[in-house]
Design a protein around this motif. Sequence first.
Motif, PDB file in Angstrom:
ATOM      1  N   VAL A   1     102.367  54.996  42.495  1.00  0.00           N
ATOM      2  CA  VAL A   1     101.878  53.713  42.097  1.00  0.00           C
ATOM      3  C   VAL A   1     100.369  53.723  41.995  1.00  0.00           C
ATOM      4  N   MET A   2      99.766  54.554  42.568  1.00  0.00           N
ATOM      5  CA  MET A   2      98.303  54.471  42.567  1.00  0.00           C
ATOM      6  C   MET A   2      98.169  55.136  41.265  1.00  0.00           C
ATOM      7  N   ALA A   3      98.799  56.169  40.793  1.00  0.00           N
ATOM      8  CA  ALA A   3      98.532  56.871  39.694  1.00  0.00           C
ATOM      9  C   ALA A   3      98.454  56.066  38.633  1.00  0.00           C
ATOM     10  N   PHE A   4      99.534  55.236  38.500  1.00  0.00           N
ATOM     11  CA  PHE A   4      99.847  54.333  37.577  1.00  0.00           C
ATOM     12  C   PHE A   4      98.706  53.248  37.525  1.00  0.00           C
ATOM     13  N   ALA A   5      98.291  52.823  38.637  1.00  0.00           N
ATOM     14  CA  ALA A   5      97.106  51.779  38.565  1.00  0.00           C
ATOM     15  C   ALA A   5      96.004  52.224  38.214  1.00  0.00           C
ATOM     16  N   ALA A   6      95.614  53.615  38.486  1.00  0.00           N
ATOM     17  CA  ALA A   6      94.166  54.179  38.227  1.00  0.00           C
ATOM     18  C   ALA A   6      94.129  54.543  36.652  1.00  0.00           C
ATOM     19  N   ALA A   7      95.571  55.062  36.082  1.00  0.00           N
ATOM     20  CA  ALA A   7      95.482  55.242  34.726  1.00  0.00           C
ATOM     21  C   ALA A   7      95.534  54.013  33.879  1.00  0.00           C
ATOM     22  N   GLU A   8      96.014  52.969  34.345  1.00  0.00           N
ATOM     23  CA  GLU A   8      96.328  51.576  33.553  1.00  0.00           C
ATOM     24  C   GLU A   8      94.980  50.767  33.845  1.00  0.00           C
ATOM     25  N   GLY A   9      94.249  51.079  34.700  1.00  0.00           N
ATOM     26  CA  GLY A   9      92.913  50.140  35.064  1.00  0.00           C
ATOM     27  C   GLY A   9      93.199  48.960  35.889  1.00  0.00           C
ATOM     28  N   LEU A  10      94.411  49.035  36.852  1.00  0.00           N
ATOM     29  CA  LEU A  10      94.739  47.959  37.497  1.00  0.00           C
ATOM     30  C   LEU A  10      94.393  48.047  38.829  1.00  0.00           C
ATOM     31  N   GLU A  11      94.230  47.023  39.680  1.00  0.00           N
ATOM     32  CA  GLU A  11      94.178  47.091  40.901  1.00  0.00           C
ATOM     33  C   GLU A  11      95.150  47.337  41.900  1.00  0.00           C
ATOM     34  N   ALA A  12      94.998  48.200  42.961  1.00  0.00           N
ATOM     35  CA  ALA A  12      96.239  48.744  43.691  1.00  0.00           C
ATOM     36  C   ALA A  12      97.049  47.809  44.211  1.00  0.00           C
ATOM     37  N   PRO A  13      98.461  47.896  43.991  1.00  0.00           N
ATOM     38  CA  PRO A  13      99.320  46.777  44.279  1.00  0.00           C
ATOM     39  C   PRO A  13      99.601  47.126  45.593  1.00  0.00           C
ATOM     40  N   SER A  14     100.379  46.223  46.257  1.00  0.00           N
ATOM     41  CA  SER A  14     100.631  46.226  47.763  1.00  0.00           C
ATOM     42  C   SER A  14     102.147  45.734  47.875  1.00  0.00           C
ATOM     43  N   GLY A  15     102.760  45.965  48.819  1.00  0.00           N
ATOM     44  CA  GLY A  15     104.177  45.240  49.053  1.00  0.00           C
ATOM     45  C   GLY A  15     105.207  45.943  48.528  1.00  0.00           C
ATOM     46  N   GLU A  16     106.144  45.058  48.082  1.00  0.00           N
ATOM     47  CA  GLU A  16     107.364  45.572  47.290  1.00  0.00           C
ATOM     48  C   GLU A  16     107.173  46.376  45.935  1.00  0.00           C
ATOM     49  N   ALA A  17     105.802  45.955  45.282  1.00  0.00           N
ATOM     50  CA  ALA A  17     105.493  46.549  44.087  1.00  0.00           C
ATOM     51  C   ALA A  17     105.228  47.951  44.264  1.00  0.00           C
ATOM     52  N   GLY A  18     105.172  48.680  45.656  1.00  0.00           N
ATOM     53  CA  GLY A  18     104.872  49.994  46.094  1.00  0.00           C
ATOM     54  C   GLY A  18     106.348  50.652  46.328  1.00  0.00           C
ATOM     55  N   SER A  19     107.482  49.862  46.136  1.00  0.00           N
ATOM     56  CA  SER A  19     108.785  50.632  46.579  1.00  0.00           C
ATOM     57  C   SER A  19     109.122  51.782  45.820  1.00  0.00           C
TER      58      SER A  19
ATOM     59  N   PRO B   1      99.770  57.802  33.344  1.00  0.00           N
ATOM     60  CA  PRO B   1     100.329  56.854  34.236  1.00  0.00           C
ATOM     61  C   PRO B   1     101.457  57.193  35.085  1.00  0.00           C
ATOM     62  N   TYR B   2     101.537  58.326  35.507  1.00  0.00           N
ATOM     63  CA  TYR B   2     102.499  58.687  36.499  1.00  0.00           C
ATOM     64  C   TYR B   2     101.987  59.973  37.171  1.00  0.00           C
ATOM     65  N   PRO B   3     102.653  60.263  38.436  1.00  0.00           N
ATOM     66  CA  PRO B   3     102.412  61.115  39.315  1.00  0.00           C
ATOM     67  C   PRO B   3     102.497  62.782  38.958  1.00  0.00           C
ATOM     68  N   VAL B   4     101.490  63.668  39.207  1.00  0.00           N
ATOM     69  CA  VAL B   4     101.835  64.957  38.817  1.00  0.00           C
ATOM     70  C   VAL B   4     101.444  65.631  40.187  1.00  0.00           C
ATOM     71  N   PRO B   5     102.430  66.012  40.973  1.00  0.00           N
ATOM     72  CA  PRO B   5     102.065  66.945  42.228  1.00  0.00           C
ATOM     73  C   PRO B   5     101.435  68.067  41.683  1.00  0.00           C
ATOM     74  N   VAL B   6     100.631  68.661  42.591  1.00  0.00           N
ATOM     75  CA  VAL B   6     100.081  70.115  42.529  1.00  0.00           C
ATOM     76  C   VAL B   6     100.408  71.048  43.445  1.00  0.00           C
ATOM     77  N   THR B   7     100.377  70.796  44.878  1.00  0.00           N
ATOM     78  CA  THR B   7     100.877  71.597  45.771  1.00  0.00           C
ATOM     79  C   THR B   7     101.864  70.964  46.789  1.00  0.00           C
TER      80      THR B   7
END
Length: 347
Positions: free
Chosen positions: A291-309, A227-233
């Motif tokens: 935020v999208m990586a966390f949501a995907a790994a945790e099975g959540l809907e993609a948040p919006s607004g301040e949650a993506g700060s 549930p955290y981002p991993v950059p590749v390039t």
Amino acid sequence: MWSNQAAAASPISSGRRMILFLGSLAVALSLAGCAHAAAPDVRPLRVLYLSQSMGWVHDTVRRPPGGLASSELALQAMARDSGAFTVELTREARTITADRLADIDVLVFSTTGALPIDRETWGAITSWVESGRGGFVGIHSAADTALDFEGGEQAYTAFLGGRFDGHPWTQGTAIGLSNLEPSHPLAAMWPDGTAYAEEIYQYIGFDPGRVRVLQSLDMSAGPLRRPYPVPVTWVREIGRGRLFYTNLGHTPSTWDDPRFRDQIIHAIRWTGGRIDAPAAPNPEAQDAAAVMAFAAAEGLEAPSGEAGSSTAADDIRALQTLHPDKHGGDASAWDAARARIRSRLGE
């Protein structure tokens, strides 16, 4: 079988569409803002490929008796087929001197361990890049590399943009590749959602504000999801010079992949100043991807607004240091942090 087709749409596909839109818009604006195109030059770029191993020896750099390593043969084929560059091969960092730099345009590293490069030589290399006289391309284990002088590991990490912090995604692990900027010339060959199999590093010393991330792990794909981002390039500008790094390239099969070869050719041309492409840091896109990586790994809907700060994204990135693997199996801090983030994202 894990195919190299686009991954199926995930529950957070709307979030991905927003990241792709932002990335494409940023690329378009950056390209439109270029003051001038790269100066035409018919002379092939001169590449020096260093494949020295002072640590783990990868199969891609291991030479058979009387022959060349698979990565060396691949780079020679890229040079021949593209006509964009010529390539010299070396397995000895001590051959890189200030005088030698005057005769090359791009350094390519696929290396491990503390290279026998002293402080003075490293200063010559960084000055060569900063001046715009040379470019740097790092491939896979270039992030598992240091320099053999006091403070050399920190100096190299700051230059590259991050340092090896383990590879939970071991050789052959099925993964998905998110493309944050599908129209970027150095990433367009990898469609968003590409399914692949590789060994993927995670990093320490990585600062989203210093680099432009082009590809990252898709945490909605594959058997191992964190549930955290991993950059590749990523790419970055250093003074008037340019740097490109990709985590891809662990296996000989990747070096044979036409998409990988195309990307490395473009990276050499870009770092050598023959083509233009955006390189300004894209922390907002990286925050959204976190935020999208966390949501995907945790099975959540993609948040919006301040949650993506950026604050939420920083908390998500910090999860990497809390993983139970790093704390003798103790998951208490890991679970508590995930719970706080889930609450903040409005579960």
